[in-house]
Design a protein around this motif. Structure first.
Motif, PDB file in Angstrom:
ATOM      1  N   UNK A   1       0.834  -1.200   0.000  1.00 25.28           N
ATOM      2  CA  UNK A   1       0.000   0.000   0.000  1.00 25.28           C
ATOM      3  C   UNK A   1       0.869   1.251   0.000  1.00 25.28           C
ATOM      4  N   UNK A   2       1.854   1.289   0.880  1.00 22.30           N
ATOM      5  CA  UNK A   2       2.742   2.453   0.986  1.00 22.30           C
ATOM      6  C   UNK A   2       3.608   2.580  -0.265  1.00 22.30           C
ATOM      7  N   UNK A   3       4.162   1.468  -0.718  1.00 29.70           N
ATOM      8  CA  UNK A   3       5.028   1.496  -1.895  1.00 29.70           C
ATOM      9  C   UNK A   3       4.284   2.018  -3.116  1.00 29.70           C
TER      10      UNK A   3
ATOM     11  N   UNK B   1      -1.902  10.426   2.525  1.00 26.50           N
ATOM     12  CA  UNK B   1      -2.379   9.604   1.401  1.00 26.50           C
ATOM     13  C   UNK B   1      -2.776   8.199   1.841  1.00 26.50           C
ATOM     14  N   UNK B   2      -2.196   7.720   2.942  1.00 29.51           N
ATOM     15  CA  UNK B   2      -2.503   6.373   3.427  1.00 29.51           C
ATOM     16  C   UNK B   2      -3.454   6.388   4.617  1.00 29.51           C
TER      17      UNK B   2
ATOM     18  N   UNK C   1      -0.987  -6.925  -7.345  1.00 27.53           N
ATOM     19  CA  UNK C   1      -2.264  -6.274  -7.618  1.00 27.53           C
ATOM     20  C   UNK C   1      -2.700  -5.440  -6.424  1.00 27.53           C
ATOM     21  N   UNK C   2      -3.642  -4.520  -6.618  1.00 32.08           N
ATOM     22  CA  UNK C   2      -4.119  -3.691  -5.501  1.00 32.08           C
ATOM     23  C   UNK C   2      -4.573  -4.552  -4.322  1.00 32.08           C
ATOM     24  N   UNK C   3      -4.259  -4.104  -3.120  1.00 34.00           N
ATOM     25  CA  UNK C   3      -4.595  -4.858  -1.913  1.00 34.00           C
ATOM     26  C   UNK C   3      -5.987  -4.476  -1.408  1.00 34.00           C
ATOM     27  N   UNK C   4      -6.486  -5.288  -0.459  1.00 30.29           N
ATOM     28  CA  UNK C   4      -7.807  -5.020   0.116  1.00 30.29           C
ATOM     29  C   UNK C   4      -7.831  -3.671   0.821  1.00 30.29           C
ATOM     30  N   UNK C   5      -6.751  -3.323   1.505  1.00 23.34           N
ATOM     31  CA  UNK C   5      -6.768  -2.039   2.212  1.00 23.34           C
ATOM     32  C   UNK C   5      -6.752  -0.870   1.242  1.00 23.34           C
TER      33      UNK C   5
END
Length: 200
Positions: A68-70, A87-88, A136-140
Motif C-alpha cells: 500500500x505504501x510502496x 495519502x494512506x 495487484x491492488x490490496x484489500x486495504x
C-alpha cells in the motif's frame, strides 16, 4: 448474611440484533479480506532484500501495508512522510516504520528535498517499481479508495460510530498501526490490549 456483588455486569443487549450482526459480519469480511490479501501479497512480492515472518510477511515478500505504501510512493515521487501519511490515512509514526522496512529492502530511497535539504522525500527505486508491477491492488487500498465514494456526512457518521464502539469496547487507546505490519508498533498494541481496563 451479606451478599457478594459480581463486579462483572452483563453488557447491555443491543436494540437491534440484526444491525449488530450486520456490523460484525462487515468487520469479519474486512478482516478476512485483509488477512488473505496480506498472505497473497507476501507470496507474490519476492525479489526484495531481507524478509520478516511477522504480520503476514514472508522471506523476501512484501506485506500488504508495505505494498500500500510502496504504491503511493511510486504514484507520487518526492512525497514527504507527512504527505505519505495523509495519502494512506494513517499517522506519521506508523507509516515511518513501514517506510523504514521498504528502505531496508531496497524498494524505497530517501533523498533530500529539492527546495529544502533538511526535508526528506521518498521515491521508489528500480527494484520497488519492479515489485509493484507484480502486486495487484490490496484489500486495504480498495477500502481506502472506497471511502471517497461515501458522502462526507455518512463518512463522518461512520467514523463517529466506530469511535464510540471502540470506546465502549475499551479499545480506543490501542495504537492505530498499519494492517498486519509487525514491529515496535504492533508489540505496543499487543501490550496495550493486555493492560487491565480502568474501572470507575
Amino acid at each position: 448474611m451479606p451478599t457478594t456483588r459480581n463486579p462483572r455486569r452483563p453488557a447491555p443487549r443491543p436494540e437491534s440484533d440484526d444491525d449488530s450482526r450486520r456490523v460484525m459480519d462487515a468487520l469479519r469480511r474486512i478482516v478476512r479480506a485483509l488477512s488473505a490479501g496480506a498472505r497473497g501479497t507476501a507470496r507474490r512480492g519476492g525479489g526484495a532484500r531481507g524478509g520478516d515472518t511477522r504480520g503476514g510477511d514472508t522471506r523476501g515478500g512484501v506485506s500488504g501495508a508495505q505494498a500500500f505504501v510502496l504504491r503511493q510512493v511510486h504514484a507520487a515521487p518526492g512525497l514527504t512522510i507527512g504527505e505519505l501519511a495523509a495519502r494512506t490515512f494513517t499517522g506519521q509514526s506508523a507509516v515511518s516504520e513501514v517506510v523504514a522496512r521498504l528502505v531496508a529492502r531496497g524498494l524505497v530511497a530517501r533523498r533530500p528535498g529539492a527546495s529544502d535539504a533538511r526535508q526528506t522525500t521518498l521515491t521508489a527505486t528500480e527494484a520497488g517499481r519492479r515489485a509493484i508491477r507484480t502486486i495487484p491492488p490490496t484489500a486495504q487500498e480498495a477500502l481506502a479508495s472506497a471511502l471517497g465514494a461515501i458522502p462526507a456526512a455518512r463518512r463522518r457518521a461512520l467514523a463517529n460510530a466506530l469511535d464510540t464502539w471502540l470506546v465502549a469496547a475499551g479499545l480506543a487507546e490501542l495504537p492505530a498501526t498499519m494492517f498486519f505490519e509487525g514491529g515496535r508498533a504492533q508489540r505496543a498494541a499487543a501490550g496495550a490490549a493486555k493492560r487491565p481496563r480502568a474501572t470507575t
